[in-house]
Write an enzyme that holds these catalytic residues in place. Structure first.
Site: not given
Lengths: 514, 514
Positions: A269, A211, A209, A181
């Site tokens: 989550d 996203t 990678a 993030g």
């Protein structure tokens, strides 16, 4: 009339070249006799047999003329699993119910699952017997905190056992993981270099990678070879104590890659799934000591200190039971790290820090030193409290740079990251103080500019939160390999003027050629 | 260089004729510039714009030559939602996050949802903004008994409000529903005829078969027209007090049809979803009094008396809150009802009962009478305890048959169900007593024979549980419209000799031409 049972209809295979990710899809004409006789309809689950093997696939019905009569089309995942050639013979039938789905249902009904049940679920997922909707149901049933620590341990073990596991023949193998993030957070090559130069074993495999604008493997690929076989990795680690390779060529915790695809679509989550995902990869990769970096901030993955502490408690419990030593480090997740975002631009930051250049980004350097220090103490190389001094000496003496170069050469040679030909500079149109930087939107700008597929694309950010800027000071520069991609990124930037917030309402954007 | 933002790339639409059910799928070449610049990859969610409207779709990447450069392919659901023509211009961009997914996540995290939140979820599902994995997650999050009665009421209201609702202009409108799972259970046309002949209003809309060998609409279609518009239905009901039509042409609780597709794939029992599904359809159809028939048996949908009673309690509570009167009837779910399984074969059973023929299946007649009796009492037409007498008189006097004929004529004319040309008779190869009949496998035989697509296909069962049979007595006859389909059904029958169990180990199969 006398009826004599015949064999099921034979169909001829045709590769359609449709990428549906992990879910195997087959395509049949609506007027196929087998659709009528077997009662197959769109989205039916079908058992597909060839001469050699069989899989379960999901059916899409073709109402157009894409297939001739007697043909059956295949998505890439179905085609590759069956190892087909065009016009191979194929037969269809009804699959038996996938038994492990009863465990998923049991979890929905609130039951606790054991290692054997998780193993059956994970094995069926790896074998492609779950449609994406089944995987979504499994993830949802385990969502939030519905897995006990005992279940997380069982799931992690099941995920490890579904793939390969590397043995490095060393009593201590260290690794690190960042709970994602934060753009530009490319500490790994620096930390690995410092620790390997300090005599530790750190065979680092990283992802590309998915996203984000760059993964560590994408960044390393602008400086050296990263697609190493397990044998090549072992050779590099034997020689240099470390590697910085792409993890995709070794089959570690393969169910994790499948689950992550669907988790991303659902955006649910699940603490249990996160811990099982991270630890199954690390344990399969042969690690004994792992540092978990948790950036905390309003636009990072973990947004509050409270959430970070809850995650930490489970990580520690599960790690202990699985016999792996875990150290957690909370870091600042409020803004990007370093100056560059994108494979080559992040590589330049990494090299500047390793070469002790005066303009090197100090935030990246300090983060890498803190991590290396923590791991030196964790590994017992220095006493508690002495890690930072040791790490700083190894970095500033040039020993870490020397080790980095040696690793790159061992992996196949060192090269310089390239330069993108197209640029756009965003200037402050007022003076003011930077109050906030939107990590997620900055990442989006870098991706629109072409990162990570175009290795030199991305952006360089020229300011930090709290910094005072003057009229016409540069805020960031977009780098792109084509004018079209530059335009995409600029258009997005202009429609989101608050990506970098200044403490004056009139702050804005001005175009300059470059 | 100066960069000037341009509009996004224009693509040309192409209909690929791929049926993916409700989920809209688009297909792009892997080398499409828009994939790189927007960072789209397989399974990305993409906002698709035309001149007139936009939808969210899931991306499949084409690695073959199915599309030319600059083309974009569409699944049928995407094509029909966008009302496209070939070569229409299309643009792609990133969709905004679907806000109601946060309510699904809240449900996963154990929160209670209110009417507004269910409404946003249901509206987004009907608008096609959920991928199948999102729907699977919603169903799983509501699975087992995770919805309170208050939430079931809110969900049911949301499902009703997402579609049309019929007003029949009558104070009492009756309806019935069977909680599936029993082949041949074709009581509806008989019950409707008895009740309409008794002066009640019963505008019955039924579904076609989805996984079963026949739905009531399929059976009725062998005797009359069933594809009626709402206006036509209203005319028939005004004239005859009842109709027996297909429900697909009126848009009642459209979210239910979408949810059912994914529920079937997951096979997760959710009491809340079942109740919301049934009651939303009935209330949207304008019913005020509903009889719920719950067949209970080891191979039926509801397998124990305990499960039936739990379901009953919720049905009653929710029905009361929604202002609809519910009556529950438990029926025998251990074996098929009537003799025929398949549209025309079931129609013949229905006509035999209505015409009081001596060979008419008595079990079908008794079930229909019991249901009609319960509803006559529920509606206050007769006093409690007098329903059966009244229903029997209406049926046996021929009034029900007269009403049935009148309904068929009002719907567009009456016809005779057809006959299948291919037959296969299964004979007992021993004497013995029938101990068990496998409902699910019998249904499978009928489907393999061609039902419900071939209206005359299916099977006739000649024995009931408990009946004594002699050597060479016929057990069942398969009917098919083609020899290939007959063969499929026979092959399945021969590989499952225990579909009809006799209390002797040597019971088996013998082929006879017919």
């Amino acid at each position: 009339m006398i009826s004599t049972p015949e064999r099921a209809t034979t169909l001829q295979a045709r590769r359609l070249g449709i990428d549906t990710r992990q879910e195997p899809i087959i395509y049949l004409r609506a007027d196929s006799p087998v659709c009528r006789s077997e009662g197959f309809s769109a989205l039916s689950r079908v058992l597909v047999h060839t001469e050699h093997c069989k899989i379960i696939a999901t059916l899409n019905i073709i109402t157009g003329e894409m297939l001739r009569r007697g043909q059956i089309g295949f998505s890439e995942s179905a085609w590759l699993r069956l190892q087909l050639n065009n016009d191979d013979n194929v037969w269809l039938s009804h699959p038996k119910p996938v038994q492990s789905l009863s465990h998923v249902r049991a979890k929905v009904y609130g039951h606790t699952l054991n290692k054997q049940q998780f193993q059956e679920i994970i094995n069926d997922i790896v074998a492609g017997r779950y449609a994406d909707v089944h995987i979504a149901s499994f993830i949802t049933a385990c969502g939030d905190d519905k897995l006990s620590d005992t279940e997380i341990i069982a799931l992690t073990r099941a995920m490890i056992d579904s793939g390969s596991r590397i043995d490095w023949g060393q009593p201590m193998v260290i690794d690190k993981h960042c709970v994602g993030g934060l753009p530009g957070n490319r500490t790994t090559p620096i930390v690995v270099s410092i620790l390997a130069a300090s005599g530790l074993t750190m065979p680092k495999t990283s992802s590309r990678a998915i996203t984000s604008p760059a993964g560590t493997a994408d960044t390393m690929e602008t400086m050296t070879e990263v697609s190493l076989s397990l044998e090549q990795m072992k050779q590099v680690v034997k020689q240099e104590g470390a590697c910085l390779a792409w993890g995709g060529s070794v089959r570690l915790s393969p169910s994790d890659d499948i689950l992550i695809q669907v988790e991303r679509a659902l955006d649910i989550d699940s603490e249990g799934q996160l811990i099982a995902s991270v630890l199954s990869k690390k344990i399969a990769a042969g690690a004994t000591h792992v540092l978990i970096d948790i950036p905390v901030g309003p636009t990072a993955k973990v947004r509050t200190q409270q959430a970070a502490e809850k995650l930490t408690a489970s990580f520690m419990t599960v790690g202990e039971q699985l016999g792996i030593k875990i150290q957690i480090l909370y870091t600042d997740g409020t803004q990007p790290v370093g100056n560059g975002i994108g494979p080559a631009l992040e590589a330049k930051d990494v090299m500047a820090v390793l070469q002790n250049e005066p303009h090197a980004p100090q935030d990246l350097k300090q983060r890498a030193l803190t991590m290396a220090a923590t791991m030196l103490e964790m590994a017992g190389v220095v006493d508690a409290g002495c890690g930072l001094e040791k790490a700083t000496i190894v970095l500033e003496s040039g020993l870490a740079w020397k080790k980095f170069v040696a690793i790159c050469i061992a992996q196949g040679g060192m090269k310089q990251p390239g330069e993108a030909p197209y640029r756009f500079k965003l200037m402050a149109d007022k003076e003011g103080r930077v109050t906030q930087v939107d990590n997620r939107r900055l990442a989006q700008v870098a991706k629109l500019a072409g990162a990570p597929i175009d290795p030199t694309a991305g952006l360089v950010i020229h300011v930090k939160v709290g910094q005072q800027v003057q009229l016409h000071d540069p805020l960031l520069t977009i780098h792109a390999e084509s004018s079209g991609e530059l335009n995409y990124a600029v258009e997005y930037l202009e429609s989101h003027p608050d990506i970098i917030s200044l403490n004056t309402e009139e702050s804005g954007v001005e175009n300059h050629s470059d």
